[in-house]
Motif scaffolding. Structure first.
Motif, PDB file in Angstrom:
ATOM      1  N   VAL A 297       7.885   9.830  -4.573  1.00  8.58           N
ATOM      2  CA  VAL A 297       7.502   9.277  -5.954  1.00  8.58           C
ATOM      3  C   VAL A 297       7.095  10.337  -6.878  1.00  8.58           C
ATOM      4  O   VAL A 297       6.156  11.037  -6.242  1.00  8.58           O
ATOM      5  N   LEU A 298       7.773  10.743  -7.957  1.00  5.60           N
ATOM      6  CA  LEU A 298       7.126  11.616  -9.120  1.00  5.60           C
ATOM      7  C   LEU A 298       7.000  13.095  -8.108  1.00  5.60           C
ATOM      8  O   LEU A 298       6.117  13.882  -8.074  1.00  5.60           O
ATOM      9  N   ASP A 299       7.825  13.211  -7.087  1.00 10.25           N
ATOM     10  CA  ASP A 299       7.989  14.297  -6.266  1.00 10.25           C
ATOM     11  C   ASP A 299       6.633  14.807  -5.471  1.00 10.25           C
ATOM     12  O   ASP A 299       6.632  15.920  -5.062  1.00 10.25           O
ATOM     13  N   HIS A 300       6.424  13.660  -5.107  1.00 15.10           N
ATOM     14  CA  HIS A 300       5.463  13.588  -3.775  1.00 15.10           C
ATOM     15  C   HIS A 300       5.835  12.888  -2.905  1.00 15.10           C
ATOM     16  O   HIS A 300       6.422  11.794  -3.214  1.00 15.10           O
ATOM     17  N   GLY A 301       5.581  13.158  -1.515  1.00 12.19           N
ATOM     18  CA  GLY A 301       5.945  12.479  -0.501  1.00 12.19           C
ATOM     19  C   GLY A 301       4.935  11.299  -0.302  1.00 12.19           C
ATOM     20  O   GLY A 301       3.714  11.391  -0.314  1.00 12.19           O
ATOM     21  N   PHE A 302       5.482  10.064   0.104  1.00 13.21           N
ATOM     22  CA  PHE A 302       4.737   8.610   0.158  1.00 13.21           C
ATOM     23  C   PHE A 302       5.119   8.050   1.422  1.00 13.21           C
ATOM     24  O   PHE A 302       6.126   8.027   2.078  1.00 13.21           O
TER      25      PHE A 302
ATOM     26  N   ASP B  62       1.026  -1.272  -0.025  1.00 15.21           N
ATOM     27  CA  ASP B  62       0.029   0.000   0.137  1.00 15.21           C
ATOM     28  C   ASP B  62       0.865   1.444   0.035  1.00 15.21           C
ATOM     29  O   ASP B  62       1.595   1.494   0.861  1.00 15.21           O
ATOM     30  N   ILE B  63       0.739   1.880  -1.100  1.00  9.04           N
ATOM     31  CA  ILE B  63       1.717   3.327  -1.005  1.00  9.04           C
ATOM     32  C   ILE B  63       0.764   4.496  -1.048  1.00  9.04           C
ATOM     33  O   ILE B  63      -0.002   4.654  -2.240  1.00  9.04           O
ATOM     34  N   LYS B  64       0.971   5.133  -0.201  1.00  5.99           N
ATOM     35  CA  LYS B  64       0.121   6.168   0.056  1.00  5.99           C
ATOM     36  C   LYS B  64       0.503   7.562   0.092  1.00  5.99           C
ATOM     37  O   LYS B  64       1.545   7.758   0.831  1.00  5.99           O
ATOM     38  N   GLU B  65      -0.023   8.591  -0.416  1.00  6.10           N
ATOM     39  CA  GLU B  65       0.367   9.934  -0.525  1.00  6.10           C
ATOM     40  C   GLU B  65       0.196  10.454   1.025  1.00  6.10           C
ATOM     41  O   GLU B  65      -0.525  10.148   1.686  1.00  6.10           O
ATOM     42  N   ALA B  66       1.540  11.260   1.263  1.00  3.15           N
ATOM     43  CA  ALA B  66       1.115  11.759   2.733  1.00  3.15           C
ATOM     44  C   ALA B  66       1.500  13.454   2.417  1.00  3.15           C
ATOM     45  O   ALA B  66       1.967  13.954   1.631  1.00  3.15           O
ATOM     46  N   ILE B  67       0.239  14.082   2.960  1.00  4.55           N
ATOM     47  CA  ILE B  67       0.217  15.647   2.775  1.00  4.55           C
ATOM     48  C   ILE B  67       0.353  16.059   4.294  1.00  4.55           C
ATOM     49  O   ILE B  67       0.195  15.388   5.164  1.00  4.55           O
ATOM     50  N   ALA B  68       0.150  17.387   4.205  1.00  2.00           N
ATOM     51  CA  ALA B  68       0.158  18.022   5.576  1.00  2.00           C
ATOM     52  C   ALA B  68      -1.050  17.670   6.395  1.00  2.00           C
ATOM     53  O   ALA B  68      -2.077  17.538   5.912  1.00  2.00           O
ATOM     54  N   ALA B  69      -0.752  17.523   7.590  1.00  2.00           N
ATOM     55  CA  ALA B  69      -1.686  16.934   8.588  1.00  2.00           C
ATOM     56  C   ALA B  69      -2.645  18.224   9.167  1.00  2.00           C
ATOM     57  O   ALA B  69      -2.257  19.368   9.304  1.00  2.00           O
ATOM     58  N   ALA B  70      -3.763  17.930   9.177  1.00  2.00           N
ATOM     59  CA  ALA B  70      -4.928  18.912   9.778  1.00  2.00           C
ATOM     60  C   ALA B  70      -4.968  18.975  11.078  1.00  2.00           C
ATOM     61  O   ALA B  70      -5.201  20.109  11.635  1.00  2.00           O
ATOM     62  N   ALA B  71      -4.311  18.078  11.968  1.00  2.00           N
ATOM     63  CA  ALA B  71      -4.511  18.112  13.207  1.00  2.00           C
ATOM     64  C   ALA B  71      -3.369  18.975  13.626  1.00  2.00           C
ATOM     65  O   ALA B  71      -2.189  19.064  13.370  1.00  2.00           O
TER      66      ALA B  71
ATOM     67  N   GLY C 204       4.879  -2.002  16.430  1.00  2.00           N
ATOM     68  CA  GLY C 204       4.749  -3.227  15.410  1.00  2.00           C
ATOM     69  C   GLY C 204       4.455  -2.721  14.009  1.00  2.00           C
ATOM     70  O   GLY C 204       5.090  -3.217  13.039  1.00  2.00           O
ATOM     71  N   LEU C 205       3.611  -1.665  13.654  1.00  2.00           N
ATOM     72  CA  LEU C 205       3.303  -1.327  12.623  1.00  2.00           C
ATOM     73  C   LEU C 205       4.281  -0.218  12.062  1.00  2.00           C
ATOM     74  O   LEU C 205       4.664  -0.470  10.599  1.00  2.00           O
ATOM     75  N   GLY C 206       4.659   0.738  12.684  1.00  2.00           N
ATOM     76  CA  GLY C 206       5.778   1.561  12.168  1.00  2.00           C
ATOM     77  C   GLY C 206       6.898   1.139  11.523  1.00  2.00           C
ATOM     78  O   GLY C 206       7.435   1.509  10.950  1.00  2.00           O
ATOM     79  N   ASN C 207       7.329   0.016  12.315  1.00  2.00           N
ATOM     80  CA  ASN C 207       8.592  -0.745  11.767  1.00  2.00           C
ATOM     81  C   ASN C 207       8.442  -1.468  10.491  1.00  2.00           C
ATOM     82  O   ASN C 207       9.491  -2.040   9.918  1.00  2.00           O
ATOM     83  N   ARG C 208       7.091  -1.757  10.148  1.00  2.00           N
ATOM     84  CA  ARG C 208       6.933  -2.073   8.898  1.00  2.00           C
ATOM     85  C   ARG C 208       6.655  -1.121   7.708  1.00  2.00           C
ATOM     86  O   ARG C 208       6.075  -1.391   6.595  1.00  2.00           O
ATOM     87  N   MET C 209       7.133   0.125   8.028  1.00  2.00           N
ATOM     88  CA  MET C 209       6.743   1.359   7.177  1.00  2.00           C
ATOM     89  C   MET C 209       7.934   1.960   6.680  1.00  2.00           C
ATOM     90  O   MET C 209       9.050   2.181   7.512  1.00  2.00           O
ATOM     91  N   ILE C 210       8.093   2.438   5.343  1.00  2.00           N
ATOM     92  CA  ILE C 210       9.079   3.345   5.029  1.00  2.00           C
ATOM     93  C   ILE C 210       8.683   4.464   4.452  1.00  2.00           C
ATOM     94  O   ILE C 210       7.605   4.487   3.776  1.00  2.00           O
ATOM     95  N   ALA C 211       9.248   5.833   4.303  1.00  2.00           N
ATOM     96  CA  ALA C 211       9.047   6.883   3.704  1.00  2.00           C
ATOM     97  C   ALA C 211       9.601   6.952   2.467  1.00  2.00           C
ATOM     98  O   ALA C 211      11.026   6.567   2.298  1.00  2.00           O
ATOM     99  N   THR C 212       9.258   7.532   1.348  1.00  2.00           N
ATOM    100  CA  THR C 212       9.917   7.676   0.110  1.00  2.00           C
ATOM    101  C   THR C 212       9.243   9.048  -0.828  1.00  2.00           C
ATOM    102  O   THR C 212       8.318   9.499  -0.134  1.00  2.00           O
TER     103      THR C 212
END
Length: 394
Positions: free
Chosen positions: A296-301, A251-260, A286-294
């Motif tokens: 793609v096409l100049d967007h954060g994921f 699951d490769i999901k775009e990350a944008i600025a948080a509203a929180a 346990g979940l965070g250790n299964r994730m990486i940031a990257t």
């Protein structure tokens, strides 16, 4: 079905999001994160206590908690969606969770007194997480028991049938998966050849760090509610070779600025993908250790492999007893995520704050009850207007 061209996704995604939010008041609450934070920035929302600065979920509704697996194959109930995570005020997570529990109770046609009792149980569960004997787990409500039973029994075939509706090494285009542009497909192929992704995929229990990792298929993923409209991709990988090859769904999901809202001058990564991963490692290791940031096409994921054990809890048709058990149990999960970030003096100070402002008739902070009453009314009005604007057209 014919899927829209990559350049024409936005309008159908917006329509789909609006229809999903019109399904029920509970669905509307899950999809209206921004409206929730607009209320927090208003005068009533500013009256909440200022809790210690810790990583918070930022969108802590009940649907964002559920069974998750870790790299070693262990399963437990955790916060499972961290898109909005920031270093912020833990009171915001409490109010967001309380609102979602209140709307779940209304959806189950429970009397108003049940909501008051749920808030009391919610505070008991949250405060239990700060006690010395945190290993003593409270009774699990029926929905949690059922979710854990299913999670333990699930295999890759269950995940494949549920997510891609096939156990073949392809992602079928249709309602849930749309075609990619040539540029997107090329960028994902490049991503899948990186050492970071190889390390992520081969770190799961039972895999070898020398296993070959190959992209088999990819697609745009029509998934979620509040995130519909952001870039999101599903990638199917083959891990290993021959008869020993396993399949892996990313699951490769775009990350944008948080509203929180974040605490002023909080030391957080400026890159939104890195912010999500760091918050996840504090709140749900346990979940965070299964994730990486990257990027793609100049967007954060941010990226994670979906495991068969990763599930969402469904709080439908609750009895009053189960509603109270669920409130206490889920609040304890959130409390553990907050408490592990505090030293003993900070914990004690936060507990004193939460014990204050209680009446003779309600064993929960008055600010929590007042916030939920205001928000239920605000969201009920917003939900009915939303239905009038979007659901009547279909």
């Amino acid at each position: 079905m014919k899927t829209p061209r990559p350049s024409a996704r936005l309008e159908p995604l917006s329509q789909l999001r609006n229809l999903k939010m019109a399904r029920s008041a509970h669905a509307y609450v899950r999809g209206s994160t921004v409206q929730f934070y607009e209320w927090l920035h208003s005068q009533p929302g500013r009256n909440l206590p200022k809790g210690p600065a810790v990583w918070i979920c930022g969108d802590c509704h009940a649907g964002n908690l559920g069974p998750t697996g870790d790299l070693k194959g262990r399963i437990d109930i955790h916060i499972r969606d961290l898109d909005q995570t920031v270093i912020g005020n833990p009171a915001h997570d409490l109010v967001r969770l309380a609102l979602s529990l209140a709307t779940a109770a209304r959806g189950s046609d429970l009397p108003g007194v049940a909501t008051a009792r749920m808030l009391e149980e919610m505070m008991r569960g949250y405060e239990q997480a700060f006690e010395d004997d945190v290993d003593k787990e409270p009774p699990r409500p029926a929905q949690v028991k059922a979710g854990m039973r299913s999670a333990v029994q699930r295999t890759w075939k269950h995940l494949a049938q549920e997510r891609i509706e096939s156990t073949k090494p392809t992602i079928p285009l249709g309602k849930h998966f749309w075609s990619l542009s040539r540029e997107e497909r090329s960028a994902l192929k490049t991503l899948c050849a990186t050492p970071d992704l190889h390390t992520l995929v081969t770190s799961l229990k039972g895999r070898n760090k020398d296993d070959r990792v190959k992209m088999l298929d990819s697609a745009y993923w029509v998934k979620g509610c509040s995130s519909l409209g952001l870039k999101r991709y599903a990638v199917l990988l083959g891990v290993g070779e021959g008869d020993d090859q396993e399949y892996c769904l990313l699951d490769i999901k775009e990350a944008i600025a948080a509203a929180a809202p974040r605490v002023a001058r909080a030391a957080m990564p400026r890159d939104n993908g890195k912010r999500v991963v760091e918050g996840a490692r504090f709140l749900s290791p346990g979940l965070g250790n299964r994730m990486i940031a990257t990027r793609v096409l100049d967007h954060g994921f941010f990226i994670r492999e979906l495991l068969p054990q990763d599930m969402k809890l469904e709080l439908d048709q609750l009895s009053q007893t189960d509603a109270m058990l669920a409130a206490g149990y889920l609040a304890r999960v959130v409390g553990l995520a907050h408490a592990r970030q505090m030293d003993m003096s900070t914990r004690a100070s936060w507990m004193r704050e939460l014990q204050a402002c209680r009446s003779k008739t309600l064993d929960a902070p008055s600010w929590l009850w007042t916030s939920v009453v205001q928000l239920v009314g605000k969201h009920e009005k917003g939900y009915l207007e939303h239905c009038r604007r979007y659901a009547l057209e279909h």
